[in-house]
Design an enzyme around this catalytic site. Sequence first.
Site, short mmCIF file in Angstrom:
data_model
loop_
_atom_site.label_atom_id
_atom_site.label_comp_id
_atom_site.label_asym_id
_atom_site.label_seq_id
_atom_site.Cartn_x
_atom_site.Cartn_y
_atom_site.Cartn_z
N ASP A 120 0.78 -1.28 -0.09
CA ASP A 120 -0.22 0.07 -0.13
C ASP A 120 0.89 1.20 0.03
O ASP A 120 1.98 1.21 0.45
CB ASP A 120 -0.95 0.03 1.33
CG ASP A 120 -1.97 0.81 1.30
OD1 ASP A 120 -2.42 1.37 0.06
OD2 ASP A 120 -2.78 1.24 2.16
N ASN A 122 -11.05 -2.76 -6.46
CA ASN A 122 -9.91 -1.69 -7.08
C ASN A 122 -10.23 -1.42 -8.37
O ASN A 122 -9.83 -0.22 -9.29
CB ASN A 122 -8.55 -2.51 -7.47
CG ASN A 122 -7.84 -2.34 -6.11
OD1 ASN A 122 -6.64 -2.93 -5.69
ND2 ASN A 122 -8.07 -1.04 -5.05
#
Length: 261
Positions: free
Chosen positions: A38, A86
């Site tokens: 991330d 996503n």
Amino acid sequence: MPVDIDKLTSYYAEGGHGVALSDIDLKRVPRHVSIIMDGNGRWATARGLDRSKGHVAGVDALREAVTTSVRLGVEVFSVYAFSTENWRRPKREVDLLMHLFATTLVNELPLFHQENVRLLFFGDLTRLPERTRKVFQRGLDETADHTGMVFALAVNYGSRAEIARAARELAEEVAAGALSPDEIDEDALSSRLYTAGLPDPDLLIRTSGEMRLSNYLLWQLAYTEFYVTNTLWPDFSRWDYLKAIASYQARSRRFGGVVSR
Ligand code: FPP
């Protein structure tokens, strides 16, 4: 996995990173390390760059993490590359990621051959663009008989969908008379997940400081040790990896029972 101690020592020869190879016990390296990568976007934004540059830099960090995992003798190394959520990102970013996955996979195949790495994927690959899917299949085929570390990429992966899919499979087997309801236990469900046959993660690392699971391996992480670092994914190095393992080794894992050491 066997460790080449000479290679490992020279890989970690440099000093001055606040951690050294001697800080970890090579006999207690986690079998399965998983990472939620991330912070690519923030890394790029902080440098005045487009988010896509963060993903490109993230590929370099991933290559280093794969190499580190092999050097340390990790058996299974898995990463969360793209979640079912996503797809909500801007189309341009999704397209770039799909392109990057395909290109990276082709570029890294020689490394996987050289290091005897077997590729796996967690997730529903049917929704991916054709080129990405084909390249993934090529990666699977070309590394299927490798006997070294397993490198698993979670792409279009969502844990709840994975569990629902396993439940559906079990229900179908019951409906077909191939399975009785009392045969449905933890092992029966586990063996229908994408991770079938793999050990559960011992260590989960999340970069960029977020304290969330983000629908990742909910079933498999039941007894996993978590390590969260503020380092953004493109900056995550072999030294950060070592720090995570040192932290993991300093804990006592009880699996709900009593202290064993
Ligand atoms: C998280 O950063 C990263 C991703 C969603 C994609 C991960 C992809 C890579 C590391 C590129 C290479 C991967 C492969 C498998 C070849 P973010 O965009 O969520 O960052 P932010 O939280 O700062 O916005």
